[in-house]
Design an enzyme around this catalytic site. Sequence first.
Site, PDB file in Angstrom:
ATOM      1  N   ILE A   1     -56.367  -3.330  38.960  1.00 55.42           N
ATOM      2  CA  ILE A   1     -56.653  -1.702  38.445  1.00 55.42           C
ATOM      3  C   ILE A   1     -56.168  -1.254  36.900  1.00 55.42           C
ATOM      4  O   ILE A   1     -56.682  -0.627  36.410  1.00 55.42           O
ATOM      5  CB  ILE A   1     -57.008  -0.813  39.438  1.00 55.42           C
TER       6      ILE A   1
ATOM      7  N   HIS B   1     -47.288 -11.792  44.717  1.00 50.14           N
ATOM      8  CA  HIS B   1     -48.656 -11.813  43.730  1.00 50.14           C
ATOM      9  C   HIS B   1     -48.416 -12.484  42.411  1.00 50.14           C
ATOM     10  O   HIS B   1     -47.231 -12.332  41.800  1.00 50.14           O
ATOM     11  CB  HIS B   1     -48.976 -10.366  43.554  1.00 50.14           C
TER      12      HIS B   1
END
Length: 131
Positions: free
Chosen positions: A30, A93
């Site tokens: 985001i 991640h």
Amino acid sequence: MASIFAKIAAGEIPSYKVAEDERHFAFLDINPVNEGHVLVIPRKETDYIFDLDDEDYAALLLFAKRVAKALKKAIPCTKVGMSVIGLDVPHVHVHLVPMNTGSDMDFGGEKLSLPAGRMGEIARSIAENFE
């Protein structure tokens, strides 16, 4: 307590999902460094990538490779760059970023702010190209 990424993968927090399987989840960042910036995570919470066992490590990278191929088809670019930083969220991640120049992977620079509609378009395009 579950990490924010575990909550995203579980559907408890909304995201722009681009791909998933039983062990992995991929979604748009985001706060992207470039349009199409994707995060790929294992569903199993582990803080540090090198704490993953060999099977989970290899599976994560193979899943990320499939996402990268879909990303390259969806977002015209020279290459898809990959980075593992892992300092902000205690959940492994992998960052996948469409690149045309090295500066497209500048994580210390200004982040993009894309409208929800554009984020949705990008996510759908990547998802449609995921095999």
